[in-house]
Structures are given as structure tokens and as C-alpha cells.
Design a protein around this motif. Structure first.
Motif, PDB file in Angstrom:
ATOM      1  N   ILE A  37      16.769  -4.305  -2.340  1.00  0.00           N
ATOM      2  CA  ILE A  37      16.031  -4.639  -3.563  1.00  0.00           C
ATOM      3  C   ILE A  37      14.737  -3.833  -3.631  1.00  0.00           C
ATOM      4  CG2 ILE A  37      14.738  -6.474  -4.745  1.00  0.00           C
ATOM      5  CD1 ILE A  37      16.955  -8.411  -3.678  1.00  0.00           C
ATOM      6  N   ALA A  38      14.007  -3.757  -2.515  1.00  0.00           N
ATOM      7  CA  ALA A  38      12.760  -2.986  -2.478  1.00  0.00           C
ATOM      8  C   ALA A  38      13.038  -1.509  -2.764  1.00  0.00           C
ATOM      9  CB  ALA A  38      12.066  -3.151  -1.134  1.00  0.00           C
ATOM     10  N   SER A  39      14.123  -0.992  -2.218  1.00  0.00           N
ATOM     11  CA  SER A  39      14.481   0.414  -2.442  1.00  0.00           C
ATOM     12  C   SER A  39      14.829   0.667  -3.899  1.00  0.00           C
ATOM     13  CB  SER A  39      15.660   0.815  -1.549  1.00  0.00           C
ATOM     14  OG  SER A  39      15.287   0.758  -0.193  1.00  0.00           O
ATOM     15  N   TRP A  40      15.596  -0.228  -4.501  1.00  0.00           N
ATOM     16  CA  TRP A  40      15.956  -0.047  -5.898  1.00  0.00           C
ATOM     17  C   TRP A  40      14.730  -0.163  -6.799  1.00  0.00           C
ATOM     18  CZ3 TRP A  40      19.870   2.356  -7.779  1.00  0.00           C
ATOM     19  CH2 TRP A  40      21.025   2.459  -7.005  1.00  0.00           C
ATOM     20  N   PHE A  41      13.811  -1.025  -6.443  1.00  0.00           N
ATOM     21  CA  PHE A  41      12.558  -1.109  -7.196  1.00  0.00           C
ATOM     22  C   PHE A  41      11.810   0.220  -7.102  1.00  0.00           C
ATOM     23  CE2 PHE A  41       7.975  -1.873  -7.332  1.00  0.00           C
ATOM     24  CZ  PHE A  41       7.860  -2.364  -8.615  1.00  0.00           C
ATOM     25  N   GLY A  42      11.746   0.791  -5.895  1.00  0.00           N
ATOM     26  CA  GLY A  42      11.082   2.082  -5.706  1.00  0.00           C
ATOM     27  C   GLY A  42      11.744   3.193  -6.494  1.00  0.00           C
ATOM     28  N   ILE A  43      13.064   3.196  -6.527  1.00  0.00           N
ATOM     29  CA  ILE A  43      13.807   4.203  -7.288  1.00  0.00           C
ATOM     30  C   ILE A  43      13.496   4.063  -8.782  1.00  0.00           C
ATOM     31  CG2 ILE A  43      16.136   4.878  -8.039  1.00  0.00           C
ATOM     32  CD1 ILE A  43      17.042   4.151  -5.125  1.00  0.00           C
ATOM     33  N   ILE A  89       3.681   7.520  -5.231  1.00  0.00           N
ATOM     34  CA  ILE A  89       3.375   6.151  -5.661  1.00  0.00           C
ATOM     35  C   ILE A  89       4.535   5.213  -5.310  1.00  0.00           C
ATOM     36  CG2 ILE A  89       3.000   4.673  -7.681  1.00  0.00           C
ATOM     37  CD1 ILE A  89       1.425   7.075  -8.886  1.00  0.00           C
ATOM     38  N   ALA A  90       5.752   5.647  -5.570  1.00  0.00           N
ATOM     39  CA  ALA A  90       6.911   4.809  -5.277  1.00  0.00           C
ATOM     40  C   ALA A  90       7.075   4.596  -3.774  1.00  0.00           C
ATOM     41  CB  ALA A  90       8.178   5.423  -5.871  1.00  0.00           C
ATOM     42  N   SER A  91       6.787   5.619  -2.978  1.00  0.00           N
ATOM     43  CA  SER A  91       6.943   5.448  -1.521  1.00  0.00           C
ATOM     44  C   SER A  91       5.908   4.466  -0.982  1.00  0.00           C
ATOM     45  CB  SER A  91       6.869   6.782  -0.791  1.00  0.00           C
ATOM     46  OG  SER A  91       5.564   7.306  -0.811  1.00  0.00           O
ATOM     47  N   VAL A  92       4.697   4.499  -1.533  1.00  0.00           N
ATOM     48  CA  VAL A  92       3.677   3.535  -1.105  1.00  0.00           C
ATOM     49  C   VAL A  92       4.110   2.121  -1.488  1.00  0.00           C
ATOM     50  CG1 VAL A  92       1.299   2.760  -1.461  1.00  0.00           C
ATOM     51  CG2 VAL A  92       1.777   5.189  -1.103  1.00  0.00           C
ATOM     52  N   SER A  93       4.588   1.943  -2.709  1.00  0.00           N
ATOM     53  CA  SER A  93       5.029   0.608  -3.127  1.00  0.00           C
ATOM     54  C   SER A  93       6.247   0.163  -2.325  1.00  0.00           C
ATOM     55  CB  SER A  93       5.321   0.568  -4.624  1.00  0.00           C
ATOM     56  OG  SER A  93       6.532   1.224  -4.923  1.00  0.00           O
ATOM     57  N   ASN A  94       7.150   1.091  -2.028  1.00  0.00           N
ATOM     58  CA  ASN A  94       8.328   0.772  -1.231  1.00  0.00           C
ATOM     59  C   ASN A  94       7.915   0.364   0.186  1.00  0.00           C
ATOM     60  OD1 ASN A  94      11.009   0.493  -0.570  1.00  0.00           O
ATOM     61  ND2 ASN A  94      11.517   2.642  -0.776  1.00  0.00           N
ATOM     62  N   PHE A  95       6.973   1.102   0.772  1.00  0.00           N
ATOM     63  CA  PHE A  95       6.477   0.756   2.096  1.00  0.00           C
ATOM     64  C   PHE A  95       5.852  -0.635   2.085  1.00  0.00           C
ATOM     65  CE2 PHE A  95       2.923   0.417   5.032  1.00  0.00           C
ATOM     66  CZ  PHE A  95       3.580   0.597   6.239  1.00  0.00           C
TER      67      PHE A  95
END
Length: 168
Positions: free
Chosen positions: A116-122, A148-154
Motif C-alpha cells: 500500500i505504501a509503495s502504491w501510494f508512492g507510485i 518527494i515520493a521516496s521520502v514519503s514512501n520511506f
């Protein structure tokens, strides 16, 4: 075995120091996932799904497989390396007969949260790239969106998927 020179020793010390930073580990795992994604995408598009006549239709299946394999790859390495300390802490806190989850349910629960976190980042990367490309070159927009997406995904994985649970 030869001895390392001063600069080589400093370089290896720097690398060891950087490995202690969870976000850098996360980034390295993400880079490996990109390689896995690209390799699976190529093999699936060119060979595995070759029976699907239309290349565009084949791409849908190839891309879905590549994303799934890369997500599992990244989850596994992040679990074993990036957040390994939290898994050890959780195992140390668990008492026989008193553990709230089995290893299997914990694993699949984390995998689900990670997906879910990965799909949100994508989705965040996709949307930000499109939005930023109205005023920036699309390649620059994509780089900014990836960061930005990698920071939010992390953060999603650090605070939710592999969250630290204090001892009771």
C-alpha cells in the motif's frame, strides 16, 4: 592480502558509516528494485508474454509482473536489511504463548502495508510529475517527484510498515 592505503581506509570507513543510515539503505534497496523491475519487464515483454500479439497489450501484463516482483524484492531486502533491527527487537520482546501475531501473519501484514505504501508512492510520483511538468522540463519534474515520493514512501514504511513498538 594487501593493506589499504589511508584514502582507501577512509573510503571504506565512510561507506560503513553511511550504511548505518536507514534512508540510504532504503535508497540502495530501491535502486536494486529498479534493476529487478527493468529486468523482469524486459524478459516478460520480449519472451514470457510473447504469445500476446499486441505489444501494447503485452506491456500491461509485463509491467504488472515487473512491479509485483520488484515490490516483493524491495520488501524482502528492506525487511532483512533496512529495518532488521526492528524485527530483532520485536522477536526479543515476544514471549512464548503471549505473542499477538504469528510470524506468518506478521509477514503478510507487513507485506500488505508495504505494498500500500509503495502504491501510494507510485501514485504520488505520477501525479507530481504530471503537475510539475506544466512549469518544468518533464525530466526535472520526474526527478523532483521521485525524491518527494521516496521520502514519503520511506516515512510510510518507517512509521507504519516497520514501525517501532516500544517494550511494555
Amino acid at each position: 592480502m594487501s593493506q589499504r592505503t589511508g584514502w582507501q581506509q577512509r573510503l571504506f570507513s565512510l561507506i560503513e558509516w553511511l550504511k548505518g543510515f536507514r534512508y540510504i539503505k532504503f535508497g540502495l534497496v530501491g535502486a536494486s528494485g529498479t534493476v529487478v523491475n527493468m529486468a523482469v519487464l524486459f524478459v516478460a515483454q520480449e519472451y514470457l508474454f510473447a504469445a500476446i500479439a499486441a505489444p501494447r497489450s503485452r506491456l500491461y501484463a509485463s509491467l504488472a509482473l515487473a512491479i509485483a516482483v520488484a515490490t516483493i524484492n524491495n520488501f524482502t531486502w528492506n525487511r532483512l536489511w533496512t529495518w532488521a533491527d526492528r524485527l530483532r527487537d520485536a522477536a526479543a520482546r515476544a514471549r512464548p504463548g503471549n505473542a499477538p501475531q504469528t510470524g506468518v501473519s506478521l509477514y503478510f501484514g507487513q507485506l500488505g502495508r508495504y505494498a500500500i505504501a509503495s502504491w501510494f508512492g507510485i501514485a504520488l510520483q505520477y501525479g507530481l510529475t504530471l503537475w510539475l511538468s506544466h512549469s518544468l522540463h518533464y525530466l526535472l519534474a520526474n526527478v523532483i517527484a521521485i525524491v518527494i515520493a521516496s521520502v514519503s514512501n520511506f516515512l510510510a514504511n518507517d512509521l507504519w510498515t516497520f514501525r517501532h513498538r516500544p517494550s511494555k
